[in-house]
Design a protein around this motif. Structure first.
Motif, short mmCIF file in Angstrom:
data_model
loop_
_atom_site.label_atom_id
_atom_site.label_comp_id
_atom_site.label_asym_id
_atom_site.label_seq_id
_atom_site.Cartn_x
_atom_site.Cartn_y
_atom_site.Cartn_z
N ASP A 409 0.83 -1.21 0.00
CA ASP A 409 0.00 0.00 0.00
C ASP A 409 0.86 1.26 0.00
OD1 ASP A 409 -2.53 1.18 -0.04
OD2 ASP A 409 -2.54 1.48 2.13
N ALA A 410 1.93 1.26 -0.82
CA ALA A 410 2.91 2.33 -0.77
C ALA A 410 2.65 3.45 -1.77
CB ALA A 410 4.32 1.76 -1.00
N VAL A 411 2.24 3.11 -2.99
CA VAL A 411 2.07 4.12 -4.05
C VAL A 411 0.92 3.70 -4.97
CG1 VAL A 411 4.50 4.85 -4.11
CG2 VAL A 411 3.75 2.95 -5.55
N ASP A 412 0.45 4.67 -5.75
CA ASP A 412 -0.43 4.37 -6.87
C ASP A 412 0.45 4.21 -8.12
OD1 ASP A 412 -2.83 4.59 -5.41
OD2 ASP A 412 -2.72 6.77 -5.54
N ILE A 413 0.08 3.29 -8.99
CA ILE A 413 0.97 2.93 -10.11
C ILE A 413 0.21 2.99 -11.43
CG2 ILE A 413 2.25 1.02 -11.17
CD1 ILE A 413 2.97 0.12 -8.32
N THR A 414 0.89 3.53 -12.46
CA THR A 414 0.45 3.39 -13.84
C THR A 414 1.53 2.65 -14.62
OG1 THR A 414 -0.96 5.36 -13.90
CG2 THR A 414 -0.06 4.61 -15.99
#
Length: 699
Positions: A409-414
Motif C-alpha cells: 500500500d505504498a504508491v499508486d501505479i500506472t
C-alpha cells in the motif's frame, strides 16, 4: 522496562505468523539486535517454519538451540511427570541467556497441539508472566460476527486482568473484510481501558498454499516450468480422471491439476487451456504414479508460446497425492516475497504503529541497518501517497515489484504498454494487480496533447510537430510527459532501457531545478550497520570543479532528505596538502566552491577514502576535521572512480546498493540498472515517491 514481548494466539487458527512478522518488521527498523524465542520448539533442534522465516529475514544469527526452551517431547514428559516447575525453570533459563545477548526478544507461544485449548492459552499466559514479558494475544476472528468479536475480547481482557498479566495490545486477526470496520468501531467503544485493539482482515493470498509449498510437501520433482511461478497461490485442486473435453469445464483460476503422469491428453489440453484467454489460468500440474511425459510430448509443450506453468511429478498414486495436497498448510516462507509483502501490507494498513511503538517503549538506536532504511522508505512513501508511472509495463521484474508495492500500500501505479500484452504478462506470472492503471501510449487520447506540449518545448531545437507526436509513442517520453503535466508525480525506468533513454527525455522536458546546473546521481550504500551516500556513480563521466561542487551540495541535500546527516568527503588520491596534480587541484577547487555556495555544510576535501571513513586514519591525517573518519556522503572525482567503487563495495562487503537516484531535476525521475532486482525496483519507486512528496512540500 521489559526487553521482550510475548505473542500468542488465544487458540488455533489465529494467524500469529502475520503478527510476528509485522512486529519483527516494526522492531527491526530501530536498529536493535533482535532475538527470537519459542518456549516450546515445534520440531527437534528448535527449527520451525516461523523461526526459519524470522531468522532468515532479520539476519538472526543465534544458534538454533538458544531460540527455544524445550522440545515438545521433553515438555510432554515433564508435564506428565508432574514437573511443571522444572519445565518453567528450563524455559526461563534459556530465555534469560538469549536476552543477555539481545536488545529485544520476540517470544512466540505454542501452536495448540494440546487437547484443551483453554489450558494451553493459560499455559502461555503463565510463561509470559514468568519471563516478565508483556503479552500480545491474538483472537481468531474468522467466522465471527462483530458482536461475537467484541464479546471474545471482553472475556479475554477480564481473564488476563484476573491473572495480573501486562498487556501491550490485542490483535483480532482474520476478520471477514466486510466486518472489519464495524468490529473496529465497536471495539474502540468497548476496549479495555488504555489497551489498543487492532482488527486485521482476512487476506485470501495468505490462506492458500503455493505451488512451491505443495512441491516441497510432496517431495516432488519439477519437469518443466518457470521457477518464479512456484510462489503462486493454489486456490484448490482438480483431479483429471474424465475425458479432456469434460474435464476442461471444471478448470478454475489458480487451481492445481492432479492427473496420472501417462495422461498426455490431459497434460497437453490443460497447458493449451492455460495459454488460451478463453480458459482460466492454472497454478500448476502434478503428474502422479511415477510417470513423466514422453520426450515427444515434452517437446510439444515446451514449444507452446506460453508454457511457464510448473509441471511436477511424484511417485505416489493419485489418491495418495490428493490426500497429501489437501493437507498442505498455507504459511509464510522466506523465499515467498509476495506473501511476505501481503502480510506486511495487512499489518501496516490496519495497525497504528506509532501507538504500538509507544506501548512497547522502543528507543531508536543510532545504528541504521539496510532493513531499517528500506522499511523507512516504504513507510515514508505510504505517509503521503504518490502516483508513479512505470514505462516498462511488460517487464516481469517491474510487474513483480508493482505487486509488492501494491500489497504494501505504498504508491499508486500506472504501467505503460498495450493493456492486452501487459494483462497477459500479469496472468502468465501468476500476479494480481487489481486497480493498477495501464496506458498504451500508441492509442492514448493524451498522446496528441503531449505531442503538442513537447513541440512547444523543443521547436527551437528544430523539432517539427510530427516529430513531437512520434516521440510520444516512446514510453520514456510519454511517461516523462505524464510527470511534467502532473498526471503522475514521478517516473522510474531503466530495467530494460539505457540510462540515456531514461534521462534524455527528463532533461528535455522536466529540466533542472533553478540554481542547480547539473543532473547527477547517488547510490545509497546500505552496509551492515549504516547507510552511506556515494555520488556521482552513474551520470557524469568527468565533471569539472564547479560541477563537482554542485554534485556535493545536491548529494548532501539528498542524504538529509532521507534521514542521513550529511558529512561530505570530497575524495581524491591525496589527503589535505599531501598531493599535487590536476586531479587533486580539481577536487581542491570543487571543495572551495562548495564551501562558498553552502558555508554551513560539513565538508572536507581533498581526502582519501580511508581517511574519510576510518577514525584511526583520520586522527593521523586530518586530526582537526569534523568530517574525516565520520563521513556519510562520498563524492568521487569522476565516473570511473565512483562506478567501480560502489560496485566493489556492493560485491565484496555484501552491501545493498539502492540507486542510482537522480538529483537536480524539477520533478523526480529515476533510473534503474538493467541488472536490477525486484527489491531494487521497490526501493527506487519508494524513493521517487518520497522525492515527489518533497517537491510538493516545497511548492
Amino acid at each position: 522496562m521489559s526487553k521482550g514481548i510475548y505473542i500468542t494466539g488465544t487458540g488455533p487458527g489465529s494467524g500469529k505468523s502475520l503478527i510476528v512478522l509485522g512486529m519483527m518488521e516494526l522492531l527491526a527498523q530501530h536498529g536493535r539486535k533482535l532475538g527470537f524465542f519459542r518456549p516450546v520448539a515445534v520440531e527437534g533442534g528448535g527449527v520451525d517454519r516461523l523461526a526459519a522465516l524470522v531468522t532468515s529475514r532479520y539476519a538472526i544469527t543465534a544458534p538454533g538451540e538458544s531460540m527455544f526452551g524445550a522440545s515438545y517431547a521433553s515438555a510432554r514428559d515433564l508435564i506428565a511427570g508432574d514437573k511443571m516447575d522444572e519445565l518453567q525453570s528450563r524455559i526461563i533459563e534459556k530465555y534469560e541467556a538469549l536476552e543477555r545477548q539481545c536488545d529485544f526478544v520476540v517470544c512466540v507461544g505454542t501452536d495448540y497441539r494440546a487437547v484443551h485449548t483453554a489450558l494451553e492459552f493459560e499455559y502461555n499466559v503463565e510463561v509470559a508472566r514468568n519471563l516478565g514479558t508483556p503479552l500480545m494475544p491474538i483472537v481468531a476472528g474468522r467466522g465471527r460476527t462483530p458482536g461475537e468479536i467484541v464479546d471474545s475480547v471482553r472475556i479475554l481482557a477480564e481473564f488476563l486482568e484476573a491473572r495480573k498479566c501486562d498487556l501491550v495490545s490485542v490483535f483480532v486477526n482474520r476478520v471477514a473484510p466486510g466486518h472489519v470496520k464495524e468490529a473496529a468501531t465497536r471495539l474502540e467503544e468497548n476496549a479495555p481501558a488504555g489497551i489498543p485493539v487492532f482488527v486485521l482482515p482476512d487476506h485470501p493470498m495468505l490462506d492458500k498454499p503455493t505451488v512451491g509449498e505443495i512441491m516441497r510437501a510432496l517431495g516432488a520433482g519439477m519437469v518443466h516450468g518457470d521457477a518464479n511461478r512456484l510462489d503462486r497461490e493454489v486456490t484448490g485442486y482438480r483431479v483429471a480422471a474424465m475425458e479432456l473435453p469434460n474435464f476442461l469445464d471444471h478448470l478454475v483460476e489458480g487451481c492445481m491439476v492432479i492427473t496420472p503422469g501417462d495422461r498426455s491428453d490431459i497434460l497437453i489440453g490443460t497447458l493449451a487451456a492455460d495459454a488460451a484467454t478463453s480458459y482460466p489460468g492454472i497454478a500448476g500440474v502434478v503428474l502422479t504414479g511415477g510417470f513423466k511425459p514422453a520426450p515427444q510430448v515434452q517437446r510439444l509443450f515446451e514449444g507452446l508460446r506460453r508454457s511457464p506453468v510448473p509441471i511436477l511429478h511424484v511417485d505416489a498414486d493419485t489418491f495418495e497425492t490428493v490426500t497429501e495436497v489437501n493437507a498442505v498448510p498455507a504459511g509464510l516462507s522466506p523465499e515467498n516475497q509476495r506473501k511476505i509483502a501481503g502480510a506486511l501490507g495487512v499489518f501496516e494498513s490496519n495497525v497504528d504503529v506509532s501507538r504500538l511503538e509507544g506501548r512497547i517503549a522502543v528507543m531508536r538506536s543510532s545504528r541504521v541497518t539496510p532493513l531499517m532504511f528500506q522499511h523507512d522508505l516504504l513507510s515514508g512513501a505510504r505517509a503521503k501517497r504518490r502516483h508513479i508511472v512505470l514505462p516498462e509495463g511488460t517487464e516481469k521484474r517491474i510487474l513483480r515489484a508493482a505487486e509488492i508495492l501494491q500489497l504494501r500500500d505504498a504508491v499508486d501505479i500506472t504501467l505503460l504498454g498495450s493493456p492486452k500484452e501487459v494483462g497477459e504478462k500479469i496472468t502468465s506470472l501468476g500476479l494480481s494487480l487489481p486497480g493498477v492503471k495501464i496506458i498504451d501510449p500508441m492509442t492514448s487520447e493524451l498522446r496528441e496533447d503531449f505531442g503538442r506540449t513537447y513541440f512547444e518545448l523543443r521547436q527551437h531545437k528544430g523539432i517539427s510537430l510530427q516529430m513531437a507526436l512520434d516521440a510520444m509513442s516512446d514510453v520514456s517520453y510519454f511517461g516523462t510527459m505524464m510527470v511534467c503535466r502532473g498526471i503522475a508525480d514521478g517516473m522510474v525506468s531503466g530495467a530494460v532501457h539505457s540510462t540515456q533513454h531514461t534521462i534524455r527525455p527528463a532533461l528535455e522536458i522536466i529540466r533542472t531545478r533553478p540554481g542547480c546546473p547539473i543532473v547527477s546521481s547517488v547510490f545509497f550504500m546500505c552496509l551492515s550497520d549504516r547507510v552511506l551516500v556515494y555520488g556521482d556513480c552513474a551520470v557524469n563521466p568527468d565533471p569539472d570543479a564547479e560541477q563537482l561542487a554542485h554534485i556535493a551540495i545536491s548529494s548532501a541535500s539528498t542524504a538529509r532528505n532521507f534521514g542521513i546527516e550529511p558529512r561530505v568527503a570530497m575524495l581524491s588520491y591525496s589527503t589535505g596538502e599531501s598531493g599535487k596534480g590536476a586531479d587533486v587541484e580539481k577536487v581542491k577547487e570543487a571543495t572551495r566552491l562548495a564551501r562558498r555556495l553552502c558555508p554551513d555544510l560539513k565538508l572536507e576535501g581533498p581526502v582519501q577514502y580511508d581517511a574519510a571513513v576510518d577514525p584511526d586514519v583520520a586522527r593521523v591525517k586530518l586530526p582537526e576535521s569534523e568530517v574525516a573518519g565520520r563521513a556519510t556522503v562520498f563524492i568521487f572525482p569522476d565516473l570511473n572512480a565512483g562506478n567501480n567503487a560502489y560496485k566493489a563495495v556492493q560485491r565484496t562487503a555484501n552491501a545493498v546498493a539502492i540507486g542510482p537516484v537522480l538529483q537536480g531535476l524539477n520533478k523526480p525521475v529515476n533510473d534503474l540498472s538493467r541488472g536490477c532486482t525486484v527489491t531494487d525496483i521497490v526501493n527506487t519507486v519508494a524513493i521517487t515517491a518520497i522525492q515527489a512528496q518533497m517537491e510538493g512540500d516545497a511548492t
